[in-house]
Design a protein around this motif. Structure first.
Motif, PDB file in Angstrom:
ATOM      1  N   VAL A   1      -0.409  51.001  35.866  1.00 32.04           N
ATOM      2  CA  VAL A   1      -0.896  51.065  34.477  1.00 32.04           C
ATOM      3  C   VAL A   1      -0.842  49.383  34.123  1.00 32.04           C
ATOM      4  CG1 VAL A   1       1.781  51.036  33.776  1.00 32.04           C
ATOM      5  CG2 VAL A   1      -0.040  51.504  32.142  1.00 32.04           C
ATOM      6  N   LEU A   2      -1.644  48.941  33.267  1.00 36.61           N
ATOM      7  CA  LEU A   2      -1.821  47.585  32.944  1.00 36.61           C
ATOM      8  C   LEU A   2      -1.584  47.677  31.597  1.00 36.61           C
ATOM      9  CD1 LEU A   2      -2.995  44.861  33.766  1.00 36.61           C
ATOM     10  CD2 LEU A   2      -5.045  45.449  32.766  1.00 36.61           C
ATOM     11  N   MET A   3      -0.373  46.623  31.557  1.00 33.16           N
ATOM     12  CA  MET A   3       0.297  46.556  29.794  1.00 33.16           C
ATOM     13  C   MET A   3      -0.205  45.299  29.375  1.00 33.16           C
ATOM     14  SD  MET A   3       4.322  47.168  31.503  1.00 33.16           S
ATOM     15  CE  MET A   3       4.187  45.873  32.504  1.00 33.16           C
ATOM     16  N   CYS A   4      -0.535  45.721  27.997  1.00 34.78           N
ATOM     17  CA  CYS A   4      -1.108  44.684  27.217  1.00 34.78           C
ATOM     18  C   CYS A   4      -0.242  44.151  25.977  1.00 34.78           C
ATOM     19  CB  CYS A   4      -2.471  44.923  26.514  1.00 34.78           C
ATOM     20  SG  CYS A   4      -3.804  45.663  27.885  1.00 34.78           S
ATOM     21  N   PRO A   5       0.265  43.061  26.246  1.00 33.36           N
ATOM     22  CA  PRO A   5       1.382  42.537  25.227  1.00 33.36           C
ATOM     23  C   PRO A   5       0.736  42.114  23.939  1.00 33.36           C
ATOM     24  CG  PRO A   5       0.904  40.900  26.908  1.00 33.36           C
ATOM     25  CD  PRO A   5       0.183  42.107  27.227  1.00 33.36           C
ATOM     26  N   GLY A   6       1.744  41.834  23.059  1.00 36.26           N
ATOM     27  CA  GLY A   6       1.354  41.349  21.591  1.00 36.26           C
ATOM     28  C   GLY A   6       1.380  40.216  21.251  1.00 36.26           C
ATOM     29  N   GLN A   7       2.017  39.676  20.431  1.00 36.09           N
ATOM     30  CA  GLN A   7       2.111  38.276  19.949  1.00 36.09           C
ATOM     31  C   GLN A   7       2.655  37.255  20.893  1.00 36.09           C
ATOM     32  OE1 GLN A   7       2.042  38.560  15.111  1.00 36.09           O
ATOM     33  NE2 GLN A   7       3.981  38.623  15.991  1.00 36.09           N
ATOM     34  N   GLY A   8       3.651  37.533  21.591  1.00 30.26           N
ATOM     35  CA  GLY A   8       4.166  36.957  22.656  1.00 30.26           C
ATOM     36  C   GLY A   8       3.259  36.257  23.588  1.00 30.26           C
ATOM     37  N   ALA A   9       1.967  36.964  23.513  1.00 25.14           N
ATOM     38  CA  ALA A   9       1.031  36.586  24.601  1.00 25.14           C
ATOM     39  C   ALA A   9       0.295  35.192  24.465  1.00 25.14           C
ATOM     40  CB  ALA A   9      -0.128  37.733  24.673  1.00 25.14           C
ATOM     41  N   TYR A  10       0.403  34.617  23.015  1.00 25.55           N
ATOM     42  CA  TYR A  10      -0.275  33.382  23.051  1.00 25.55           C
ATOM     43  C   TYR A  10       0.429  32.135  23.561  1.00 25.55           C
ATOM     44  CZ  TYR A  10      -1.950  29.008  21.125  1.00 25.55           C
ATOM     45  OH  TYR A  10      -2.498  27.938  20.897  1.00 25.55           O
ATOM     46  N   LEU A  11      -0.114  31.491  24.450  1.00 23.25           N
ATOM     47  CA  LEU A  11       0.351  30.348  25.166  1.00 23.25           C
ATOM     48  C   LEU A  11      -0.483  29.268  25.194  1.00 23.25           C
ATOM     49  CD1 LEU A  11       2.931  29.168  26.642  1.00 23.25           C
ATOM     50  CD2 LEU A  11       1.768  29.884  29.009  1.00 23.25           C
ATOM     51  N   PRO A  12      -0.356  28.001  24.723  1.00 23.02           N
ATOM     52  CA  PRO A  12      -1.464  26.982  24.705  1.00 23.02           C
ATOM     53  C   PRO A  12      -1.862  26.954  26.192  1.00 23.02           C
ATOM     54  CG  PRO A  12       0.360  26.347  23.330  1.00 23.02           C
ATOM     55  CD  PRO A  12       0.866  27.522  23.986  1.00 23.02           C
ATOM     56  N   GLY A  13      -3.329  26.861  26.372  1.00 21.83           N
ATOM     57  CA  GLY A  13      -3.856  26.635  27.734  1.00 21.83           C
ATOM     58  C   GLY A  13      -3.355  27.587  28.560  1.00 21.83           C
ATOM     59  N   ALA A  14      -3.316  28.908  28.321  1.00 14.83           N
ATOM     60  CA  ALA A  14      -2.803  29.971  29.277  1.00 14.83           C
ATOM     61  C   ALA A  14      -3.920  30.086  30.297  1.00 14.83           C
ATOM     62  CB  ALA A  14      -2.392  31.282  28.494  1.00 14.83           C
ATOM     63  N   LEU A  15      -5.439  29.870  29.596  1.00 14.81           N
ATOM     64  CA  LEU A  15      -6.107  30.457  30.749  1.00 14.81           C
ATOM     65  C   LEU A  15      -6.764  28.823  31.247  1.00 14.81           C
ATOM     66  CD1 LEU A  15      -7.945  32.920  28.558  1.00 14.81           C
ATOM     67  CD2 LEU A  15      -6.481  33.364  30.421  1.00 14.81           C
ATOM     68  N   ARG A  16      -6.209  27.726  31.469  1.00 11.38           N
ATOM     69  CA  ARG A  16      -6.957  26.569  31.822  1.00 11.38           C
ATOM     70  C   ARG A  16      -7.476  26.649  33.249  1.00 11.38           C
ATOM     71  NH1 ARG A  16      -1.535  25.438  30.853  1.00 11.38           N
ATOM     72  NH2 ARG A  16      -0.254  24.404  32.409  1.00 11.38           N
ATOM     73  N   HIS A  17      -6.458  27.272  34.116  1.00 17.05           N
ATOM     74  CA  HIS A  17      -6.751  27.397  35.548  1.00 17.05           C
ATOM     75  C   HIS A  17      -7.861  28.559  35.809  1.00 17.05           C
ATOM     76  CE1 HIS A  17      -3.807  24.444  36.317  1.00 17.05           C
ATOM     77  NE2 HIS A  17      -2.916  25.139  36.046  1.00 17.05           N
ATOM     78  N   LEU A  18      -8.232  29.336  34.666  1.00 23.65           N
ATOM     79  CA  LEU A  18      -9.071  30.631  34.942  1.00 23.65           C
ATOM     80  C   LEU A  18     -10.602  30.276  34.284  1.00 23.65           C
ATOM     81  CD1 LEU A  18      -6.415  33.336  34.478  1.00 23.65           C
ATOM     82  CD2 LEU A  18      -7.656  32.479  36.713  1.00 23.65           C
ATOM     83  N   ARG A  19     -10.548  29.051  33.348  1.00 27.74           N
ATOM     84  CA  ARG A  19     -11.775  28.819  32.638  1.00 27.74           C
ATOM     85  C   ARG A  19     -13.175  28.875  33.389  1.00 27.74           C
ATOM     86  NH1 ARG A  19     -11.171  22.983  30.558  1.00 27.74           N
ATOM     87  NH2 ARG A  19      -8.788  23.383  31.056  1.00 27.74           N
ATOM     88  N   ASP A  20     -13.175  28.756  34.587  1.00 33.10           N
ATOM     89  CA  ASP A  20     -14.412  28.723  35.569  1.00 33.10           C
ATOM     90  C   ASP A  20     -14.472  30.015  36.130  1.00 33.10           C
ATOM     91  OD1 ASP A  20     -15.132  26.227  35.008  1.00 33.10           O
ATOM     92  OD2 ASP A  20     -13.840  25.460  36.843  1.00 33.10           O
ATOM     93  N   VAL A  21     -13.672  31.116  35.806  1.00 35.57           N
ATOM     94  CA  VAL A  21     -14.080  32.509  36.280  1.00 35.57           C
ATOM     95  C   VAL A  21     -15.164  33.204  35.346  1.00 35.57           C
ATOM     96  CG1 VAL A  21     -13.005  34.796  36.641  1.00 35.57           C
ATOM     97  CG2 VAL A  21     -11.723  32.974  37.103  1.00 35.57           C
ATOM     98  N   PRO A  22     -16.255  33.585  35.844  1.00 38.93           N
ATOM     99  CA  PRO A  22     -17.156  33.879  34.860  1.00 38.93           C
ATOM    100  C   PRO A  22     -16.780  34.903  33.787  1.00 38.93           C
ATOM    101  CG  PRO A  22     -17.976  33.889  37.066  1.00 38.93           C
ATOM    102  CD  PRO A  22     -16.620  33.924  37.242  1.00 38.93           C
ATOM    103  N   SER A  23     -16.108  35.867  34.225  1.00 40.68           N
ATOM    104  CA  SER A  23     -15.598  37.062  33.302  1.00 40.68           C
ATOM    105  C   SER A  23     -14.879  36.340  32.122  1.00 40.68           C
ATOM    106  CB  SER A  23     -14.832  38.210  33.589  1.00 40.68           C
ATOM    107  OG  SER A  23     -13.862  37.727  34.426  1.00 40.68           O
ATOM    108  N   VAL A  24     -14.072  35.298  32.485  1.00 42.13           N
ATOM    109  CA  VAL A  24     -13.233  34.706  31.373  1.00 42.13           C
ATOM    110  C   VAL A  24     -13.907  33.850  30.382  1.00 42.13           C
ATOM    111  CG1 VAL A  24     -11.449  32.879  30.884  1.00 42.13           C
ATOM    112  CG2 VAL A  24     -11.183  34.729  32.796  1.00 42.13           C
ATOM    113  N   GLY A  25     -14.823  32.994  31.164  1.00 38.13           N
ATOM    114  CA  GLY A  25     -15.857  32.367  30.346  1.00 38.13           C
ATOM    115  C   GLY A  25     -16.832  33.006  29.348  1.00 38.13           C
ATOM    116  N   GLU A  26     -17.154  34.223  29.947  1.00 35.92           N
ATOM    117  CA  GLU A  26     -18.066  34.797  28.975  1.00 35.92           C
ATOM    118  C   GLU A  26     -17.387  35.663  27.982  1.00 35.92           C
ATOM    119  OE1 GLU A  26     -21.377  37.385  27.786  1.00 35.92           O
ATOM    120  OE2 GLU A  26     -21.204  35.509  28.630  1.00 35.92           O
ATOM    121  N   LEU A  27     -16.080  35.840  28.132  1.00 38.52           N
ATOM    122  CA  LEU A  27     -15.278  36.740  27.086  1.00 38.52           C
ATOM    123  C   LEU A  27     -14.998  35.674  26.025  1.00 38.52           C
ATOM    124  CD1 LEU A  27     -12.008  37.243  26.076  1.00 38.52           C
ATOM    125  CD2 LEU A  27     -13.631  38.936  25.983  1.00 38.52           C
TER     126      LEU A  27
END
Length: 347
Positions: free
Chosen positions: A16-42
């Motif tokens: 099971v993949l768990m999707c958290p709520g408000q605690g999930a916001y972290l500045p720059g959380a995706l900075r090392h994944l920005r070049d992943v096509p699915s991340v950039g597209e989303l």
């Protein structure tokens, strides 16, 4: 198939993949994944639709790829809608990465509180554009309703002890918002009474920590907002989920369009029973619990609640694809097999 997901006949561990709520916001959380096509597209889709709807001038892509972006408290004060959209986008993007990298299938997604909207998106029930649109509608309803200042308070009390404290302290407007673990209960209520609850909890020598939240979610204060939001949801198309969708507010899979729409609104007034939901999933044969948040909040709860199961947060702290893949592979390799005969209850 019965009411939920049955353990697979070949003994494959259920994940099971768990999707958290408000605690999930972290500045720059995706900075090392920005070049992943699915991340950039989303992120592109989210920002394009948010810009078309108006209401916030803060691009989500900047918040999630810049480590110097505003922190949770600062962003919530300055632009609560941007905070909501960034939280949603972070979870959906992170979950997409895990789904892309997983060598074995994910059999269900579980939303926690506001993470229900992300879970619905990850399962394909609603589109990212719908998710952004729903957050805009909810933002307008919250502003129109203008509930009194209110919030959430995390404690290390059991639900029973928290209920006793609220009774003895005479705090009728404070409610139990979430039972996350046997010794983790979240309270919700108007600021004045919530402050009194915080003092009462600390007087017992227990932890009481205010959470970053724009209002008292999971509380009757938002009944008017929930009614209007559910009315809006009736016009929203929903697709059959794949994988199955669970909400921590119900502890059972949402299958019908009405149930799926109900999941989208549950966080407004329905209390969360995360610990109960985890036990129900274990009973159905799930043994691997993956956290799609950057702070390992839900995986820590799952690890404590389900000894013998695998709980991991491959995206804990910002990490690149190789590191995420390594963590994910390690977690899936260690996954225990489901017990013989494990299955969901029949509907």
């Amino acid at each position: 198939m019965g009411h939920g997901v049955r353990a697979l006949a070949d003994g494959t561990p259920l994940t099971v993949l768990m999707c958290p709520g408000q605690g999930a916001y972290l500045p720059g959380a995706l900075r090392h994944l920005r070049d992943v096509p699915s991340v950039g597209e989303l992120l592109r889709r989210v920002d394009a639709h948010a810009a078309a709807l108006g209401g916030t001038a803060t691009p989500v892509a900047a918040l999630l790829t810049d480590a110097d972006a505003p922190g949770p408290d600062q962003l919530l004060r300055a632009d609560p809608l941007a905070f909501d959209v960034a939280t949603y986008a972070a979870v959906v993007a992170s979950a997409t990465v895990l789904l892309d990298l997983a060598a074995s299938p994910v059999h269900a997604v579980l939303g926690h509180s506001i993470g229900d909207l992300a879970a619905l998106t990850v399962a394909g029930t609603i589109t990212p554009e719908q998710g952004v649109g729903l957050l805009h509608v909810r933002d307008r309803l919250l502003r129109d309703a203008a509930p009194p200042p209110a919030g959430l308070l995390a404690t290390d009390l059991s639900a029973e002890r928290a209920a006793d404290l609220l009774r003895t302290a005479g705090l009728p407007q404070v409610r139990i918002a979430a039972c996350n673990a046997p010794a983790q209960t979240v309270l919700a209520g108007p600021d004045g009474q919530l402050d009194a609850a915080q003092r009462a909890v600390r007087a017992l020598g227990q932890r009481a920590t205010p959470l970053t939240s724009r209002t008292a979610y999971h509380h009757p204060l938002l009944t008017e907002v929930r009614t209007a939001f559910r009315r809006h949801l009736r016009s929203q198309p929903v697709a059959r989920p794949a994988p199955a969708v669970y909400s921590a507010a119900t502890a059972r899979p949402a299958r019908t369009p009405a149930e799926l729409r109900g999941v989208a609104a549950a966080h407004l007034t329905e209390p969360v029973a995360f610990h109960r939901t985890l036990r129900a999933l274990r009973q159905e044969g799930f043994t691997t619990f993956l956290d799609s948040g950057p702070r390992a909040l839900l995986s820590a709860l799952a690890r404590a609640a389900l000894p013998g199961c695998t709980a991991a947060a491959p995206l804990r702290t910002p990490a690149g694809v190789d590191r995420v893949r390594h963590r994910l592979t390690a977690a899936l390799r260690c996954a225990p097999l489901p017990a013989a005969g494990s299955a969901a209850g029949s509907g």
